[in-house]
Design a protein around this motif. Sequence first.
Motif, PDB file in Angstrom:
ATOM      1  N   ASP A 132       0.818  -1.207   0.000  1.00 25.83           N
ATOM      2  CA  ASP A 132       0.000   0.000   0.000  1.00 25.83           C
ATOM      3  C   ASP A 132       0.855   1.261   0.000  1.00 25.83           C
ATOM      4  O   ASP A 132       0.431   2.315  -0.482  1.00 25.83           O
ATOM      5  N   ARG A 133       2.055   1.178   0.537  1.00 23.90           N
ATOM      6  CA  ARG A 133       2.906   2.357   0.639  1.00 23.90           C
ATOM      7  C   ARG A 133       3.596   2.703  -0.670  1.00 23.90           C
ATOM      8  O   ARG A 133       3.992   3.848  -0.866  1.00 23.90           O
ATOM      9  N   PHE A 134       3.810   1.705  -1.535  1.00 24.42           N
ATOM     10  CA  PHE A 134       4.530   2.023  -2.766  1.00 24.42           C
ATOM     11  C   PHE A 134       3.773   1.645  -4.030  1.00 24.42           C
ATOM     12  O   PHE A 134       4.272   1.824  -5.133  1.00 24.42           O
ATOM     13  N   ARG A 135       2.524   1.187  -3.885  1.00 26.78           N
ATOM     14  CA  ARG A 135       1.768   0.752  -5.061  1.00 26.78           C
ATOM     15  C   ARG A 135       1.586   1.872  -6.063  1.00 26.78           C
ATOM     16  O   ARG A 135       1.465   1.637  -7.263  1.00 26.78           O
ATOM     17  N   ARG A 136       1.570   3.135  -5.566  1.00 27.10           N
ATOM     18  CA  ARG A 136       1.360   4.272  -6.457  1.00 27.10           C
ATOM     19  C   ARG A 136       2.495   4.410  -7.474  1.00 27.10           C
ATOM     20  O   ARG A 136       2.355   5.095  -8.477  1.00 27.10           O
ATOM     21  N   PHE A 137       3.638   3.781  -7.193  1.00 30.19           N
ATOM     22  CA  PHE A 137       4.768   3.870  -8.119  1.00 30.19           C
ATOM     23  C   PHE A 137       4.663   2.849  -9.256  1.00 30.19           C
ATOM     24  O   PHE A 137       5.537   2.796 -10.113  1.00 30.19           O
ATOM     25  N   PHE A 138       3.617   2.021  -9.247  1.00 29.37           N
ATOM     26  CA  PHE A 138       3.465   0.985 -10.261  1.00 29.37           C
ATOM     27  C   PHE A 138       2.105   1.099 -10.956  1.00 29.37           C
ATOM     28  O   PHE A 138       1.289   0.180 -10.900  1.00 29.37           O
ATOM     29  N   PRO A 139       1.850   2.233 -11.614  1.00 34.76           N
ATOM     30  CA  PRO A 139       0.603   2.387 -12.370  1.00 34.76           C
ATOM     31  C   PRO A 139       0.638   1.504 -13.614  1.00 34.76           C
ATOM     32  O   PRO A 139       1.675   0.918 -13.944  1.00 34.76           O
ATOM     33  N   PHE A 435       8.951  12.821 -14.155  1.00 33.37           N
ATOM     34  CA  PHE A 435       8.213  13.669 -15.083  1.00 33.37           C
ATOM     35  C   PHE A 435       6.952  14.206 -14.415  1.00 33.37           C
ATOM     36  O   PHE A 435       6.203  13.451 -13.796  1.00 33.37           O
ATOM     37  N   PRO A 436       6.685  15.497 -14.553  1.00 32.70           N
ATOM     38  CA  PRO A 436       5.488  16.080 -13.915  1.00 32.70           C
ATOM     39  C   PRO A 436       4.216  15.618 -14.604  1.00 32.70           C
ATOM     40  O   PRO A 436       4.212  15.231 -15.772  1.00 32.70           O
ATOM     41  N   GLY A 437       3.123  15.646 -13.832  1.00 33.96           N
ATOM     42  CA  GLY A 437       1.812  15.354 -14.412  1.00 33.96           C
ATOM     43  C   GLY A 437       1.364  13.927 -14.264  1.00 33.96           C
ATOM     44  O   GLY A 437       0.315  13.541 -14.774  1.00 33.96           O
ATOM     45  N   GLY A 438       2.139  13.100 -13.531  1.00 34.24           N
ATOM     46  CA  GLY A 438       1.756  11.699 -13.364  1.00 34.24           C
ATOM     47  C   GLY A 438       0.792  11.512 -12.220  1.00 34.24           C
ATOM     48  O   GLY A 438       0.372  12.450 -11.550  1.00 34.24           O
ATOM     49  N   SER A 439       0.437  10.244 -11.965  1.00 34.56           N
ATOM     50  CA  SER A 439      -0.554   9.930 -10.942  1.00 34.56           C
ATOM     51  C   SER A 439       0.075   9.581  -9.614  1.00 34.56           C
ATOM     52  O   SER A 439      -0.624   9.224  -8.680  1.00 34.56           O
ATOM     53  N   VAL A 440       1.421   9.655  -9.506  1.00 37.24           N
ATOM     54  CA  VAL A 440       2.077   9.253  -8.273  1.00 37.24           C
ATOM     55  C   VAL A 440       1.703  10.195  -7.141  1.00 37.24           C
ATOM     56  O   VAL A 440       1.975  11.388  -7.179  1.00 37.24           O
ATOM     57  N   GLY A 441       1.045   9.641  -6.129  1.00 38.01           N
ATOM     58  CA  GLY A 441       0.712  10.408  -4.942  1.00 38.01           C
ATOM     59  C   GLY A 441      -0.264  11.542  -5.167  1.00 38.01           C
ATOM     60  O   GLY A 441      -0.234  12.529  -4.452  1.00 38.01           O
ATOM     61  N   THR A 442      -1.175  11.414  -6.126  1.00 37.32           N
ATOM     62  CA  THR A 442      -2.079  12.526  -6.421  1.00 37.32           C
ATOM     63  C   THR A 442      -3.522  12.151  -6.137  1.00 37.32           C
ATOM     64  O   THR A 442      -4.338  12.033  -7.027  1.00 37.32           O
ATOM     65  N   GLY A 443      -3.803  11.899  -4.868  1.00 37.26           N
ATOM     66  CA  GLY A 443      -5.175  11.692  -4.433  1.00 37.26           C
ATOM     67  C   GLY A 443      -5.874  10.565  -5.157  1.00 37.26           C
ATOM     68  O   GLY A 443      -5.367   9.474  -5.277  1.00 37.26           O
ATOM     69  N   PRO A 444      -7.091  10.816  -5.677  1.00 35.88           N
ATOM     70  CA  PRO A 444      -7.888   9.758  -6.269  1.00 35.88           C
ATOM     71  C   PRO A 444      -7.213   9.038  -7.415  1.00 35.88           C
ATOM     72  O   PRO A 444      -7.441   7.860  -7.602  1.00 35.88           O
ATOM     73  N   THR A 445      -6.336   9.720  -8.182  1.00 33.19           N
ATOM     74  CA  THR A 445      -5.758   9.053  -9.341  1.00 33.19           C
ATOM     75  C   THR A 445      -4.773   7.980  -8.957  1.00 33.19           C
ATOM     76  O   THR A 445      -4.495   7.100  -9.747  1.00 33.19           O
ATOM     77  N   GLU A 446      -4.227   8.031  -7.713  1.00 31.20           N
ATOM     78  CA  GLU A 446      -3.325   6.956  -7.338  1.00 31.20           C
ATOM     79  C   GLU A 446      -4.105   5.642  -7.214  1.00 31.20           C
ATOM     80  O   GLU A 446      -3.553   4.560  -7.263  1.00 31.20           O
ATOM     81  N   GLY A 461     -14.280   0.981  -3.636  1.00 30.82           N
ATOM     82  CA  GLY A 461     -14.885   1.795  -4.665  1.00 30.82           C
ATOM     83  C   GLY A 461     -14.650   3.271  -4.442  1.00 30.82           C
ATOM     84  O   GLY A 461     -14.897   4.074  -5.318  1.00 30.82           O
ATOM     85  N   ALA A 462     -14.159   3.627  -3.247  1.00 28.34           N
ATOM     86  CA  ALA A 462     -13.863   5.025  -2.969  1.00 28.34           C
ATOM     87  C   ALA A 462     -12.390   5.277  -3.137  1.00 28.34           C
ATOM     88  O   ALA A 462     -11.589   4.363  -3.060  1.00 28.34           O
ATOM     89  N   PRO A 463     -11.987   6.530  -3.364  1.00 23.39           N
ATOM     90  CA  PRO A 463     -10.557   6.833  -3.463  1.00 23.39           C
ATOM     91  C   PRO A 463      -9.853   6.451  -2.177  1.00 23.39           C
ATOM     92  O   PRO A 463     -10.406   6.577  -1.097  1.00 23.39           O
ATOM     93  N   PRO A 464      -8.604   5.972  -2.288  1.00 22.66           N
ATOM     94  CA  PRO A 464      -7.902   5.494  -1.107  1.00 22.66           C
ATOM     95  C   PRO A 464      -7.403   6.649  -0.252  1.00 22.66           C
ATOM     96  O   PRO A 464      -7.188   7.760  -0.709  1.00 22.66           O
ATOM     97  N   VAL A 465      -7.202   6.340   0.996  1.00 27.13           N
ATOM     98  CA  VAL A 465      -6.608   7.297   1.900  1.00 27.13           C
ATOM     99  C   VAL A 465      -5.099   7.180   1.753  1.00 27.13           C
ATOM    100  O   VAL A 465      -4.549   6.090   1.669  1.00 27.13           O
ATOM    101  N   ASP A 466      -4.408   8.305   1.712  1.00 26.40           N
ATOM    102  CA  ASP A 466      -2.949   8.298   1.609  1.00 26.40           C
ATOM    103  C   ASP A 466      -2.368   7.578   2.816  1.00 26.40           C
ATOM    104  O   ASP A 466      -2.670   7.898   3.958  1.00 26.40           O
ATOM    105  N   ASP A 467      -1.538   6.575   2.551  1.00 30.83           N
ATOM    106  CA  ASP A 467      -1.004   5.756   3.623  1.00 30.83           C
ATOM    107  C   ASP A 467       0.118   6.434   4.370  1.00 30.83           C
ATOM    108  O   ASP A 467       0.537   5.979   5.431  1.00 30.83           O
ATOM    109  N   ASP A 468       0.722   7.456   3.782  1.00 33.68           N
ATOM    110  CA  ASP A 468       1.868   8.084   4.431  1.00 33.68           C
ATOM    111  C   ASP A 468       1.408   9.087   5.470  1.00 33.68           C
ATOM    112  O   ASP A 468       1.049  10.173   5.173  1.00 33.68           O
TER     113      ASP A 468
END
Length: 468
Positions: A132-139, A435-446, A461-468
Motif C-alpha cells: 500500500d505504501r509504494f503501489r502508487r509507483f506501479f501504475p 516527469f510532472p503530471g503523473g498519478s504518483v501520490g495525487t489523491g484519487p488518481t493513485e 470503490g472510494a478513493p484510497p486514503v494516503d497511507d503516508d
Amino acid sequence: MSGPESEQQSVVLYDIEDKPPLGKAIPLGIQHVLAMFLGNVAPPLILAGAVGSVTGETTFLVQMALIVAGVATIVQAYPVGPVGARLPVVMGTSFAFLGPLIGIGNQFGIAAVFGASLVAAPVEIVMGVSFDRFRRFFPPLVTGIVVMLIGLTLIPTGMNYAAGASAGPSAEGYGSFVNLGLAGLVLIVTVGLNQFFEGFLRVISVFVGIVVGYLVALALGVVDLSAVAAAGWVTVPVPLKYGLAFEPSAVVTVAFLYIITGMETIGDISGTVSATGRDATREEVRGGLVADGVMSVFGAVFNALPNTSFSQNVGLVNFTGVASRYVAGIGGVVLLALGFVPKVGAIVSAMPDAVLGGGALILFAMIFSSGARLITQNVELDHRNSTILAMSMALGLGVAFRPEILQNFPSEVQTLFGSALVTGGMAALILNVVFPGGSVGTGPTEYTAGLEPSPTDAGAGAPPVDDD
C-alpha cells in the motif's frame, strides 16, 4: 485514463473462480506445465553444468525445481493465509537470478547460492506486506511496459527453441528444415484451433499443438528417449542437502534481483487479471508478492533457485481465455507428480526444443499483447506518457540488442543492467516519478494505478486514503 474500467473487455472463457469439468481441467492444467516446463528446469540444468560443486547433481536439482514450483503454484492458486494471490499464477525457477548465482556459486560455493537466496527473499515479502505504501509507483504505464518487455525479450528464446536449439545459432542442427517444420506444425495447429474453432478445442489449442508436434517428432525418429529408461521412479526431497553459507556481497546482489522480479510479478499479475476485463486488487498483488518471497525461502531450503511467476503462462491465459485458478492448481499438482516421479518428468524433458518453440513463440507474443492491453485500456498516451513508454522501451531493448555498451562497467553492473527488464523497468519507474503530471501520490488518481480495491478494504470503490 483512456476509458473507465467498465469498458475493459474480458477475453476469458473460464473466469478465475470457474471450475471446468475434471476431464477438461486436467489437460488444461497439463497445458500450463508444458508452457513453463523447460523454462523451469533449464536454470538448474545450467547451474549444475556451470558450478563445479554440483556437477553430477543435475537430476536431483531438476526434480527439486519441479517440486518447489508445484507447491508454489498451488499456494498462489489456493493461498495459505496472506501467502498467495488466489489467481492462476504459475510459479517456477527464475532466469533473472541465474547469471549472478552462477558467479556466486563459483566464487563462494553452492551453499552461498542457497544462503543468499534464503536471506534476501524477505525483500520481496516486505514489498508485498507494505505494498500500500509504494503501489502508487506501479501504475498501468509502468507495469504494462514491464510486461511488454518480458514478452519482447523472450521472443529470441522462442526463436532459438523453434530453430531446434535453445543454446543458440552455434548449436548443431540449428534452423534445420526438420526443426523449422516441427515448430511450424505446432504453430499452425495451435493458431488454427484457437482462431477457427470454439469451445474446448480452442482453449486446449496449445496442448493439442504440442502433442501433435511431439507425435510427429517421434515418427521422424528425432526424439531421444534414453533418459526415460535411465530415470528412476521416485525422488525423495532432502532439505539443506548442500548447506547454507552467507556472504554479504552475494546477499546484496540477490536482494536487488528480488526487487526486479517483484516488479515482474506485479506485471504478471496485472497481465493475468487484465484478461478478465478488470484490474488486479491490492490483496491479489500483496498475496502474490508475499508468495514469491515465501516460496523462494522454501525453495532455498529444498535446494531450488528462487521462484517467481512465469510470464509464458500469462500469455497462455490471454491466448486461451482460461483464467481458472482451479486449472492452475491442477497444473501445480502435475508439477509435484513430475518432481516425485523422475521417469514421468523425463518423458516431458525428451520433447524436442523445436516442438516447444512453436508454442512458445505464440505465448511470448501474447505476453507482449497483454502488456499493450494494460496500457491502452488504462493509460492516456499523451505527450508525457508516450515519452516514458518510448524511452523505457528504447533503453530496455537497447541494452538487450547491444549489451557491449556496458563493457567498461564492472561485471556486476553488466549482469544487472544488461537485462532489458531491469533497465527498461527501472527507466519506466524513475521517469514516471520524475516527469510532472503523473498519478504518483495525487489523491484519487493513485487509486487508478491499475489496482482495484480488495474486497476486504473498507469503502471499496472510494478513493484510497494516503497511507503516508
